[in-house]
Design a protein around this motif. Structure first.
Motif, PDB file in Angstrom:
ATOM      1  N   GLY A 114      31.070  29.264  30.778  1.00  0.00           N
ATOM      2  CA  GLY A 114      32.495  29.221  31.109  1.00  0.00           C
ATOM      3  C   GLY A 114      33.094  30.610  31.212  1.00  0.00           C
ATOM      4  N   GLN A 115      32.716  31.485  30.292  1.00  0.00           N
ATOM      5  CA  GLN A 115      33.214  32.864  30.339  1.00  0.00           C
ATOM      6  C   GLN A 115      32.711  33.588  31.585  1.00  0.00           C
ATOM      7  N   ILE A 116      31.450  33.357  31.914  1.00  0.00           N
ATOM      8  CA  ILE A 116      30.878  33.973  33.110  1.00  0.00           C
ATOM      9  C   ILE A 116      31.592  33.460  34.353  1.00  0.00           C
ATOM     10  N   ASP A 117      31.840  32.143  34.420  1.00  0.00           N
ATOM     11  CA  ASP A 117      32.564  31.559  35.556  1.00  0.00           C
ATOM     12  C   ASP A 117      33.954  32.166  35.685  1.00  0.00           C
ATOM     13  N   GLN A 118      34.623  32.369  34.567  1.00  0.00           N
ATOM     14  CA  GLN A 118      35.958  32.961  34.607  1.00  0.00           C
ATOM     15  C   GLN A 118      35.911  34.394  35.125  1.00  0.00           C
ATOM     16  N   LEU A 119      34.927  35.151  34.704  1.00  0.00           N
ATOM     17  CA  LEU A 119      34.788  36.528  35.174  1.00  0.00           C
ATOM     18  C   LEU A 119      34.477  36.574  36.666  1.00  0.00           C
ATOM     19  N   ILE A 120      33.626  35.673  37.114  1.00  0.00           N
ATOM     20  CA  ILE A 120      33.302  35.611  38.547  1.00  0.00           C
ATOM     21  C   ILE A 120      34.551  35.266  39.346  1.00  0.00           C
ATOM     22  N   GLU A 121      35.330  34.291  38.884  1.00  0.00           N
ATOM     23  CA  GLU A 121      36.542  33.888  39.593  1.00  0.00           C
ATOM     24  C   GLU A 121      37.560  35.019  39.615  1.00  0.00           C
ATOM     25  N   ALA A 122      37.694  35.749  38.529  1.00  0.00           N
ATOM     26  CA  ALA A 122      38.609  36.892  38.501  1.00  0.00           C
ATOM     27  C   ALA A 122      38.164  37.954  39.505  1.00  0.00           C
ATOM     28  N   ALA A 123      36.875  38.190  39.590  1.00  0.00           N
ATOM     29  CA  ALA A 123      36.354  39.166  40.547  1.00  0.00           C
ATOM     30  C   ALA A 123      36.610  38.703  41.979  1.00  0.00           C
ATOM     31  N   ARG A 124      36.451  37.410  42.235  1.00  0.00           N
ATOM     32  CA  ARG A 124      36.725  36.872  43.574  1.00  0.00           C
ATOM     33  C   ARG A 124      38.189  37.039  43.941  1.00  0.00           C
ATOM     34  N   ARG A 125      39.084  36.782  42.990  1.00  0.00           N
ATOM     35  CA  ARG A 125      40.517  36.948  43.254  1.00  0.00           C
ATOM     36  C   ARG A 125      40.825  38.405  43.585  1.00  0.00           C
ATOM     37  N   GLN A 126      40.221  39.318  42.839  1.00  0.00           N
ATOM     38  CA  GLN A 126      40.432  40.733  43.102  1.00  0.00           C
ATOM     39  C   GLN A 126      39.918  41.103  44.492  1.00  0.00           C
ATOM     40  N   LEU A 127      38.744  40.620  44.849  1.00  0.00           N
ATOM     41  CA  LEU A 127      38.169  40.911  46.159  1.00  0.00           C
ATOM     42  C   LEU A 127      39.037  40.321  47.268  1.00  0.00           C
ATOM     43  N   ASP A 128      39.525  39.094  47.092  1.00  0.00           N
ATOM     44  CA  ASP A 128      40.412  38.482  48.081  1.00  0.00           C
ATOM     45  C   ASP A 128      41.664  39.332  48.272  1.00  0.00           C
ATOM     46  N   GLY A 129      42.208  39.823  47.181  1.00  0.00           N
ATOM     47  CA  GLY A 129      43.393  40.672  47.262  1.00  0.00           C
ATOM     48  C   GLY A 129      43.106  41.966  48.003  1.00  0.00           C
ATOM     49  N   LEU A 130      41.951  42.560  47.739  1.00  0.00           N
ATOM     50  CA  LEU A 130      41.576  43.797  48.424  1.00  0.00           C
ATOM     51  C   LEU A 130      41.357  43.561  49.917  1.00  0.00           C
ATOM     52  N   VAL A 131      40.723  42.457  50.266  1.00  0.00           N
ATOM     53  CA  VAL A 131      40.506  42.130  51.679  1.00  0.00           C
ATOM     54  C   VAL A 131      41.845  41.942  52.385  1.00  0.00           C
ATOM     55  N   ALA A 132      42.777  41.239  51.745  1.00  0.00           N
ATOM     56  CA  ALA A 132      44.100  41.030  52.335  1.00  0.00           C
ATOM     57  C   ALA A 132      44.834  42.360  52.488  1.00  0.00           C
ATOM     58  N   LEU A 133      44.748  43.223  51.488  1.00  0.00           N
ATOM     59  CA  LEU A 133      45.401  44.521  51.553  1.00  0.00           C
ATOM     60  C   LEU A 133      44.819  45.372  52.674  1.00  0.00           C
ATOM     61  N   ARG A 134      43.506  45.371  52.803  1.00  0.00           N
ATOM     62  CA  ARG A 134      42.867  46.135  53.864  1.00  0.00           C
ATOM     63  C   ARG A 134      43.301  45.626  55.228  1.00  0.00           C
ATOM     64  N   ALA A 135      43.310  44.305  55.409  1.00  0.00           N
ATOM     65  CA  ALA A 135      43.728  43.719  56.683  1.00  0.00           C
ATOM     66  C   ALA A 135      45.168  44.098  57.001  1.00  0.00           C
ATOM     67  N   ASP A 136      46.018  44.087  55.993  1.00  0.00           N
ATOM     68  CA  ASP A 136      47.421  44.443  56.181  1.00  0.00           C
ATOM     69  C   ASP A 136      47.548  45.913  56.582  1.00  0.00           C
ATOM     70  N   MET A 137      46.813  46.772  55.907  1.00  0.00           N
ATOM     71  CA  MET A 137      46.889  48.204  56.201  1.00  0.00           C
ATOM     72  C   MET A 137      46.316  48.522  57.578  1.00  0.00           C
ATOM     73  N   ALA A 138      45.318  47.762  57.997  1.00  0.00           N
ATOM     74  CA  ALA A 138      44.692  48.000  59.295  1.00  0.00           C
ATOM     75  C   ALA A 138      45.472  47.332  60.426  1.00  0.00           C
ATOM     76  N   GLY A 139      46.496  46.548  60.082  1.00  0.00           N
ATOM     77  CA  GLY A 139      47.289  45.867  61.093  1.00  0.00           C
ATOM     78  C   GLY A 139      46.577  44.692  61.716  1.00  0.00           C
ATOM     79  N   GLU A 140      45.576  44.171  61.027  1.00  0.00           N
ATOM     80  CA  GLU A 140      44.831  43.030  61.541  1.00  0.00           C
ATOM     81  C   GLU A 140      45.606  41.757  61.263  1.00  0.00           C
TER      82      GLU A 140
END
Length: 98
Positions: free
Chosen positions: A6-32
């Motif tokens: 359960g702890q590992i699953d939570q850490l993986i999900e937190a990492a996915r949320r962070q990655l999703d946020g970074l992808v969205a930020l990059r797309a926004d900055m690139a004007g995509e």
């Protein structure tokens, strides 16, 4: 140090949320153009508020089938790549109303 699954699953999900946020930020900055989730103006569907349906089912003790139905009928989730991602704020509100 021993971690539970359960702890590992939570850490993986937190990492996915962070990655999703970074992808969205990059797309926004690139004007995509944004993904379908980014097109929502509602903060409930911000990447940091979305979790995969199996994790939501486990965390909130609701069956996967019921969650899929709620995603379709009550708009508590969004399809991304053929998989449901559940908005935790919307799910919490829906459970409070039930």
């Amino acid at each position: 140090m021993t971690a539970t699954l359960g702890q590992i699953d939570q850490l993986i999900e937190a990492a996915r949320r962070q990655l999703d946020g970074l992808v969205a930020l990059r797309a926004d900055m690139a004007g995509e153009p944004g993904s379908e989730v980014e097109s929502f103006t509602d903060h409930d569907f911000a990447p940091c508020n979305l979790i995969e349906l199996p994790l939501a089912a486990q965390r909130f003790e609701v069956s996967k089938d019921k969650l899929r139905r709620w995603c379709r009928d009550y708009g508590i989730g969004v399809l991304q790549g053929g998989r449901w991602r559940v908005s935790t704020p919307r799910l919490r509100r829906h459970l409070d109303q039930s």
